[in-house]
Write a protein that holds these residues in place. Structure first.
Motif, PDB file in Angstrom:
ATOM      1  N   SER A  71       0.867  -1.102  -0.021  1.00 42.26           N
ATOM      2  CA  SER A  71       0.122  -0.271   0.322  1.00 42.26           C
ATOM      3  C   SER A  71       1.446   1.252  -0.244  1.00 42.26           C
ATOM      4  O   SER A  71       1.805   1.028   0.208  1.00 42.26           O
ATOM      5  CB  SER A  71      -1.203   0.013   1.358  1.00 42.26           C
ATOM      6  OG  SER A  71      -0.586  -0.376   2.308  1.00 42.26           O
ATOM      7  N   ARG A  72       0.447   2.764  -1.119  1.00 44.62           N
ATOM      8  CA  ARG A  72       0.957   3.896  -0.582  1.00 44.62           C
ATOM      9  C   ARG A  72      -0.405   4.765  -0.852  1.00 44.62           C
ATOM     10  O   ARG A  72      -0.705   4.581  -1.861  1.00 44.62           O
ATOM     11  CB  ARG A  72       2.048   4.148  -1.736  1.00 44.62           C
ATOM     12  CG  ARG A  72       2.654   5.776  -1.703  1.00 44.62           C
ATOM     13  CD  ARG A  72       3.718   5.092  -2.638  1.00 44.62           C
ATOM     14  NE  ARG A  72       3.944   6.549  -2.272  1.00 44.62           N
ATOM     15  CZ  ARG A  72       4.195   7.820  -3.000  1.00 44.62           C
ATOM     16  NH1 ARG A  72       2.500   7.931  -3.656  1.00 44.62           N
ATOM     17  NH2 ARG A  72       4.877   8.801  -2.801  1.00 44.62           N
ATOM     18  N   GLY A  73      -0.515   5.311   0.361  1.00 43.16           N
ATOM     19  CA  GLY A  73      -1.870   6.176   0.136  1.00 43.16           C
ATOM     20  C   GLY A  73      -3.354   5.578   0.671  1.00 43.16           C
ATOM     21  O   GLY A  73      -3.572   4.370   1.535  1.00 43.16           O
ATOM     22  N   GLU A  74      -3.709   5.720  -0.452  1.00 40.30           N
ATOM     23  CA  GLU A  74      -5.039   5.865  -0.376  1.00 40.30           C
ATOM     24  C   GLU A  74      -5.028   4.240  -1.355  1.00 40.30           C
ATOM     25  O   GLU A  74      -6.149   3.379  -1.508  1.00 40.30           O
ATOM     26  CB  GLU A  74      -6.370   5.961  -0.283  1.00 40.30           C
ATOM     27  CG  GLU A  74      -6.420   7.399   0.193  1.00 40.30           C
ATOM     28  CD  GLU A  74      -7.521   7.831  -0.218  1.00 40.30           C
ATOM     29  OE1 GLU A  74      -8.003   8.060  -1.443  1.00 40.30           O
ATOM     30  OE2 GLU A  74      -7.465   8.853   0.317  1.00 40.30           O
ATOM     31  N   SER A  75      -3.772   4.290  -1.518  1.00 39.33           N
ATOM     32  CA  SER A  75      -3.980   2.472  -2.973  1.00 39.33           C
ATOM     33  C   SER A  75      -3.218   1.443  -2.234  1.00 39.33           C
ATOM     34  O   SER A  75      -1.993   1.571  -1.291  1.00 39.33           O
ATOM     35  CB  SER A  75      -2.751   3.311  -4.371  1.00 39.33           C
ATOM     36  OG  SER A  75      -3.386   4.371  -4.970  1.00 39.33           O
ATOM     37  N   MET A  76      -3.971   0.304  -2.754  1.00 36.64           N
ATOM     38  CA  MET A  76      -3.612  -0.562  -2.202  1.00 36.64           C
ATOM     39  C   MET A  76      -3.338  -2.247  -3.478  1.00 36.64           C
ATOM     40  O   MET A  76      -4.342  -2.523  -4.066  1.00 36.64           O
ATOM     41  CB  MET A  76      -4.202  -1.743  -0.659  1.00 36.64           C
ATOM     42  CG  MET A  76      -4.219  -0.465  -0.052  1.00 36.64           C
ATOM     43  SD  MET A  76      -5.376  -0.735   1.765  1.00 36.64           S
ATOM     44  CE  MET A  76      -4.323  -2.055   2.543  1.00 36.64           C
ATOM     45  N   ARG A  77      -2.247  -3.242  -3.454  1.00 36.95           N
ATOM     46  CA  ARG A  77      -2.717  -3.383  -4.544  1.00 36.95           C
ATOM     47  C   ARG A  77      -1.975  -4.901  -3.691  1.00 36.95           C
ATOM     48  O   ARG A  77      -0.580  -5.725  -2.374  1.00 36.95           O
ATOM     49  CB  ARG A  77      -1.872  -3.556  -5.103  1.00 36.95           C
ATOM     50  CG  ARG A  77      -2.025  -4.612  -6.452  1.00 36.95           C
ATOM     51  CD  ARG A  77      -3.363  -4.551  -7.281  1.00 36.95           C
ATOM     52  NE  ARG A  77      -3.525  -5.151  -8.499  1.00 36.95           N
ATOM     53  CZ  ARG A  77      -3.195  -5.165  -9.789  1.00 36.95           C
ATOM     54  NH1 ARG A  77      -2.568  -3.665 -10.080  1.00 36.95           N
ATOM     55  NH2 ARG A  77      -3.458  -5.771 -10.741  1.00 36.95           N
TER      56      ARG A  77
ATOM     57  N   LEU B 233       0.780   2.154  -8.359  1.00 35.03           N
ATOM     58  CA  LEU B 233       0.441   2.408  -6.630  1.00 35.03           C
ATOM     59  C   LEU B 233       1.396   3.893  -6.783  1.00 35.03           C
ATOM     60  O   LEU B 233       0.995   4.751  -5.794  1.00 35.03           O
ATOM     61  CB  LEU B 233       1.502   1.800  -6.473  1.00 35.03           C
ATOM     62  CG  LEU B 233       1.456   0.271  -5.367  1.00 35.03           C
ATOM     63  CD1 LEU B 233       2.235   0.425  -4.927  1.00 35.03           C
ATOM     64  CD2 LEU B 233      -0.092   0.452  -4.942  1.00 35.03           C
ATOM     65  N   GLY B 234       1.888   4.550  -8.497  1.00 38.16           N
ATOM     66  CA  GLY B 234       2.478   6.137  -8.574  1.00 38.16           C
ATOM     67  C   GLY B 234       3.511   6.057  -7.725  1.00 38.16           C
ATOM     68  O   GLY B 234       3.715   6.553  -7.445  1.00 38.16           O
ATOM     69  N   VAL B 235       4.376   5.197  -7.610  1.00 38.56           N
ATOM     70  CA  VAL B 235       5.612   4.511  -7.044  1.00 38.56           C
ATOM     71  C   VAL B 235       6.789   5.318  -7.758  1.00 38.56           C
ATOM     72  O   VAL B 235       6.645   5.091  -9.209  1.00 38.56           O
ATOM     73  CB  VAL B 235       6.225   4.371  -5.915  1.00 38.56           C
ATOM     74  CG1 VAL B 235       4.465   4.019  -4.923  1.00 38.56           C
ATOM     75  CG2 VAL B 235       6.391   2.914  -6.901  1.00 38.56           C
TER      76      VAL B 235
ATOM     77  N   GLY C 100      12.859   5.313  -4.651  1.00 42.39           N
ATOM     78  CA  GLY C 100      13.238   6.611  -3.691  1.00 42.39           C
ATOM     79  C   GLY C 100      12.261   6.753  -2.679  1.00 42.39           C
ATOM     80  O   GLY C 100      11.811   7.040  -1.196  1.00 42.39           O
ATOM     81  N   ASP C 101      10.653   6.451  -2.748  1.00 41.83           N
ATOM     82  CA  ASP C 101       9.293   6.677  -1.840  1.00 41.83           C
ATOM     83  C   ASP C 101       9.000   4.951  -1.649  1.00 41.83           C
ATOM     84  O   ASP C 101      10.117   4.304  -1.392  1.00 41.83           O
ATOM     85  CB  ASP C 101       8.316   6.382  -3.196  1.00 41.83           C
ATOM     86  CG  ASP C 101       8.094   7.971  -3.827  1.00 41.83           C
ATOM     87  OD1 ASP C 101       8.931   8.866  -3.456  1.00 41.83           O
ATOM     88  OD2 ASP C 101       6.935   7.647  -5.043  1.00 41.83           O
ATOM     89  N   ARG C 102       8.654   5.263  -1.041  1.00 38.46           N
ATOM     90  CA  ARG C 102       7.944   4.657   0.254  1.00 38.46           C
ATOM     91  C   ARG C 102       7.002   3.713   0.175  1.00 38.46           C
ATOM     92  O   ARG C 102       5.878   4.555   0.169  1.00 38.46           O
ATOM     93  CB  ARG C 102       8.294   4.766   1.832  1.00 38.46           C
ATOM     94  CG  ARG C 102       9.517   5.137   2.144  1.00 38.46           C
ATOM     95  CD  ARG C 102      10.083   5.781   3.477  1.00 38.46           C
ATOM     96  NE  ARG C 102      11.679   6.077   3.546  1.00 38.46           N
ATOM     97  CZ  ARG C 102      12.163   4.937   3.917  1.00 38.46           C
ATOM     98  NH1 ARG C 102      11.919   3.374   4.507  1.00 38.46           N
ATOM     99  NH2 ARG C 102      13.401   5.333   4.347  1.00 38.46           N
ATOM    100  N   VAL C 103       6.521   2.443   0.671  1.00 38.69           N
ATOM    101  CA  VAL C 103       5.592   1.712   0.410  1.00 38.69           C
ATOM    102  C   VAL C 103       4.886   0.869   1.809  1.00 38.69           C
ATOM    103  O   VAL C 103       6.128   0.626   2.233  1.00 38.69           O
ATOM    104  CB  VAL C 103       5.433   0.611  -0.365  1.00 38.69           C
ATOM    105  CG1 VAL C 103       5.521   1.404  -1.948  1.00 38.69           C
ATOM    106  CG2 VAL C 103       6.041   0.044  -0.730  1.00 38.69           C
ATOM    107  N   SER C 104       4.406   0.562   2.129  1.00 34.30           N
ATOM    108  CA  SER C 104       4.339  -0.365   3.661  1.00 34.30           C
ATOM    109  C   SER C 104       3.485  -2.247   2.686  1.00 34.30           C
ATOM    110  O   SER C 104       3.120  -2.237   2.037  1.00 34.30           O
ATOM    111  CB  SER C 104       3.496   0.562   4.042  1.00 34.30           C
ATOM    112  OG  SER C 104       3.228   1.513   4.516  1.00 34.30           O
TER     113      SER C 104
END
Length: 420
Positions: A111-117, A164-166, A169-173
């Motif tokens: 997930s990143r923000g409101e996007s989940m996959r 996810l639009g990353v 360098g971006d962070r994801v959970s």
């Protein structure tokens, strides 16, 4: 001196037009109908060869792209493979084995923000991954060496990163199925990861779910100390099922050995079913041409009744008359089949040139890049397919000549010459 058999000479003469003024129009029409029958068989054969070659090309292209991400053979242990180094050394010494690398395989929710996959989590050894797959060559950003143990970096498929639009360098959970038992109950296990690379394998299904970490980080996230299995690359992927059986006798019995064909059995079964159905459907084109050949020969027999009667009165047997029209039908079928094979091979072997020319000429694109992950028509000509199609067309032509030739043999001279 060798002399051409009379049935062969007359049968071939009936196949082509004669130029005498008295009968040129009639024989020319019969020759035209024979040409149409021959062209119908040729087009059916060519169409079947081209379609089968394109379907083989798609299957080969998808399989190769699939295996650039997947393993030829996987040896797994859900509880973890504690002695993976010794097993890896034993496998590396086997014939046909090109490389062995550890892996951790699981699933998770990214997930990143409101996007989940939902994703397929794979832990790899960066220094060994190049021996078992093409993943190190498929980076469009970053590199495999950016996955360092303890830093919890992650590499995403291009489609997944776009969803996810990353970027780098971006962070994801990442949320994994295994949870932690706390005083408040079972809590899901989550970890924040930094994107260090993006991969584009060319296979949409895998690029939309692929999530790669260093195997030690993935194992730590799953509360494991060892990899869940080993990935094995062999020298001939077509023999992977056979080699997997032999490797199963080398490793401990508690381990599960599977090859790529077993892991993707449903997909390959569906492709084979589709290929068989297309073969049956396009065979009908050749069958229609064969029926046209029947009508052509029946018209020829009707038109040549006087000739047949004269031959019979001169002592020709019914068998000789039957063979004359068999020769005519077989000549049409053989020439049509051979022409179709040559025409089909010319198209199938040059489809990478023909299709772009048609697209440029009519300003169309058959496989848009933004829709299909294969943007060009691939072709894989196989000798067994070409031989099967050619022989099948010729056999149908033989069957089509049986009735007209037998009808010719039954012509009675007295009745045929009554009105001549």
């Amino acid at each position: 001196m060798w002399k051409i058999p009379i049935e062969l000479e007359i049968g071939l003469k009936y196949t082509r037009s004669r130029r005498r003024k008295a009968v040129s129009q009639r024989d020319g029409f019969l020759s035209f109908i024979s040409g149409i029958s021959m062209a119908g068989i040729a087009l059916g054969v060519a169409a079947l060869i081209v379609v089968l070659s394109v379907m083989n090309g798609f299957q080969k292209e998808v399989r190769d792209r699939m295996l650039s991400v997947l393993s030829h053979i996987e040896i797994t242990s859900p509880a973890g493979l504690a002695n993976w180094e010794s097993v890896s050394e034993k496998l590396s010494g086997q014939t046909h084995v090109l490389g062995v690398a550890p892996m951790v395989s699981s699933q998770g929710l990214l997930s990143r923000g409101e996007s989940m996959r939902g994703v397929a989590l794979r832990g790899v050894a960066p220094e060994l991954e190049g021996k078992v797959s093409d993943l190190p060559k498929q980076f469009v950003a970053g590199s495999m060496n950016d996955l360092k143990p303890g830093q919890f970096g992650v590499v995403l498929g291009a489609q997944l990163a776009g969803t996810l639009g990353v970027r780098i360098g971006d962070r994801v959970s990442l949320l994994v199925p295994e949870g932690d038992l706390t005083p408040a109950g079972m809590m899901p296990r989550m970890r924040t990861l930094q994107v260090v690379g993006i991969i584009d394998s060319g296979h949409y299904e895998y690029d939309s779910t692929l999530t790669i970490m260093h195997w030690r980080d993935a194992a730590a996230l799953l509360r494991m100390s060892d990899p869940t299995g080993l990935r094995v690359k062999v020298d001939d992927m077509q023999r992977a099922p056979e080699i997997a059986v032999k490797l199963a006798q080398v490793v401990p019995q508690a381990l599960w050995v599977s090859d790529w064909s077993r892991s993707n059995r449903n997909w390959f079964a569906a492709v084979q079913t589709e290929k068989k159905m297309m073969f049956i459907i396009l065979t009908l084109i050749i069958a229609v041409a064969a029926f046209n050949l029947v009508s052509t020969l029946v018209m020829t027999v009707t038109d040549k009744q006087a000739d047949i009667a004269i031959l019979r009165t001169m002592g020709a047997s019914a068998g000789l008359v039957q063979r004359i029209f068999l020769v005519q039908g077989l000549a049409i079928g053989l020439l049509g089949s051979l022409s179709g094979v040559v025409f089909g091979l010319l198209i199938a072997l040059n489809i990478d040139v023909i299709v772009p020319f048609i697209e440029a000429l009519f300003r169309v694109q058959f496989l848009p890049r933004d829709i299909y992950f294969i943007s060009q028509l691939p072709s894989d000509v196989r000798f067994d397919d070409v031989l099967t199609v050619g022989v099948m067309a010729f056999v149908l032509s033989i069957l089509a000549t049986i009735y007209p030739s037998r009808r010719a043999a039954q012509v009675k001279p007295a009745e045929a010459l009554r009105y001549e």
